[in-house]
Design a protein around this motif. Structure first.
Motif, PDB file in Angstrom:
ATOM      1  N   THR A 243       0.516 -35.265  40.569  1.00 43.01           N
ATOM      2  CA  THR A 243      -0.493 -34.544  39.793  1.00 43.01           C
ATOM      3  C   THR A 243       0.009 -33.202  39.259  1.00 43.01           C
ATOM      4  N   GLY A 244       1.057 -32.677  39.876  1.00 42.99           N
ATOM      5  CA  GLY A 244       1.521 -31.347  39.494  1.00 42.99           C
ATOM      6  C   GLY A 244       0.701 -30.233  40.116  1.00 42.99           C
ATOM      7  N   ILE A 245      -0.175 -30.573  41.048  1.00 43.48           N
ATOM      8  CA  ILE A 245      -1.025 -29.590  41.735  1.00 43.48           C
ATOM      9  C   ILE A 245      -0.361 -29.250  43.066  1.00 43.48           C
TER      10      ILE A 245
ATOM     11  N   SER B 100     -12.305 -27.828  37.616  1.00 43.75           N
ATOM     12  CA  SER B 100     -11.337 -27.091  36.806  1.00 43.75           C
ATOM     13  C   SER B 100     -11.795 -25.651  36.599  1.00 43.75           C
TER      14      SER B 100
ATOM     15  N   ILE C  26      -7.407 -25.011  37.670  1.00 42.88           N
ATOM     16  CA  ILE C  26      -6.457 -26.109  37.452  1.00 42.88           C
ATOM     17  C   ILE C  26      -6.956 -26.928  36.274  1.00 42.88           C
TER      18      ILE C  26
ATOM     19  N   SER D  86      -6.884 -32.338  33.210  1.00 44.79           N
ATOM     20  CA  SER D  86      -6.074 -33.566  33.254  1.00 44.79           C
ATOM     21  C   SER D  86      -5.412 -33.739  34.621  1.00 44.79           C
ATOM     22  N   SER D  87      -5.002 -32.642  35.242  1.00 45.58           N
ATOM     23  CA  SER D  87      -4.420 -32.732  36.590  1.00 45.58           C
ATOM     24  C   SER D  87      -5.472 -33.169  37.607  1.00 45.58           C
TER      25      SER D  87
ATOM     26  N   SER E 168      -6.229 -36.792  37.220  1.00 44.23           N
ATOM     27  CA  SER E 168      -5.207 -37.657  37.816  1.00 44.23           C
ATOM     28  C   SER E 168      -5.313 -37.676  39.346  1.00 44.23           C
TER      29      SER E 168
END
Length: 176
Positions: A24-26, A106, A111, A114-115, A118
Motif C-alpha cells: 500500500t505504501g503506508i 484520508s 494518507i 488510493s492508498s 488499496s
C-alpha cells in the motif's frame, strides 16, 4: 471482547504489517492506526449482515474458511483470497460505502485515498480470520446458519446495543 486485540496483536504481526505496508505504501504505524479505525466499522458491517433478513451463509462460510494463523505465516496469502467478496460482505449492510470510509480516513490521517482504498481489501481477511479464531467457527458445524448467525452476532456486539463501534473503541485506545 478480544476481537480487536486478536486483529492488532495476532493479525498484524511484523510479517503482515510489512507485507501490507509494502503493497500500500503506508508505513506500518499508520497501517495499525487505520486498521484500528476500520475494524469497528467492518465488524459493524458483519453484524448488520448477520442480523439482516438476507442470507448470511456466504459470510459465515468466509469466516469459517479464513485462518488468521495461516495468513500470519504467509502474508502473501491475502493476495489469493476472495478479498473483494469478503469486503462486499462486510460493506453490504452498512449505510456508508467504501469511498465514504476511504475519504473520511484520508481526511483524518492525511494518507491519500488510493492508498487507503488499496488497504481495505487486505483488512477484510484479517477481520474474517479474527472472527474465526475467536469463535472457533472452523471446527463448528455451520449448516445451522440461524444458530451460527445468532452466536456471531452476539459475539460481535457484546452489549447488544446494535453497534460494535462502542465495544471496540475502548480497546483501540489502549493500543494507541
Amino acid at each position: 471482547m478480544n476481537i480487536l486485540n486478536t486483529i492488532l496483536e495476532n493479525g498484524l504481526d511484523e510479517n503482515i504489517l510489512g507485507a501490507i505496508s509494502n503493497k500500500t505504501g503506508i508505513d506500518t504505524n499508520s497501517v495499525q492506526s487505520l486498521v484500528s479505525q476500520l475494524a469497528p466499522q467492518l465488524l459493524n458491517g458483519a453484524k448488520q449482515n448477520l442480523t439482516s433478513d438476507n442470507d448470511s451463509s456466504d459470510l459465515i462460510n468466509m469466516i469459517s474458511n479464513t485462518n488468521l494463523d495461516e495468513i500470519s505465516q504467509n502474508p502473501d496469502a491475502i493476495d489469493s483470497m476472495d478479498n473483494s467478496n469478503m469486503l462486499g460482505q462486510l460493506f453490504s449492510s452498512l449505510n456508508e460505502n467504501e469511498s465514504d470510509i476511504t475519504n473520511a480516513l484520508s481526511a483524518k490521517s492525511g494518507i491519500d485515498t488510493s492508498s487507503i482504498a488499496s488497504l481495505l481489501p487486505m483488512v477484510a481477511p484479517l477481520i474474517m480470520g479474527a472472527l474465526n479464531k475467536q469463535t472457533n467457527l472452523s471446527s463448528t458445524d455451520t449448516s445451522d446458519t440461524n444458530s451460527i448467525t445468532s452466536m456471531l452476532s452476539d459475539f460481535i456486539d457484546q452489549d447488544n446495543d446494535g453497534s460494535v463501534v462502542d465495544d471496540l473503541m475502548g480497546m483501540a485506545k489502549k493500543f494507541f
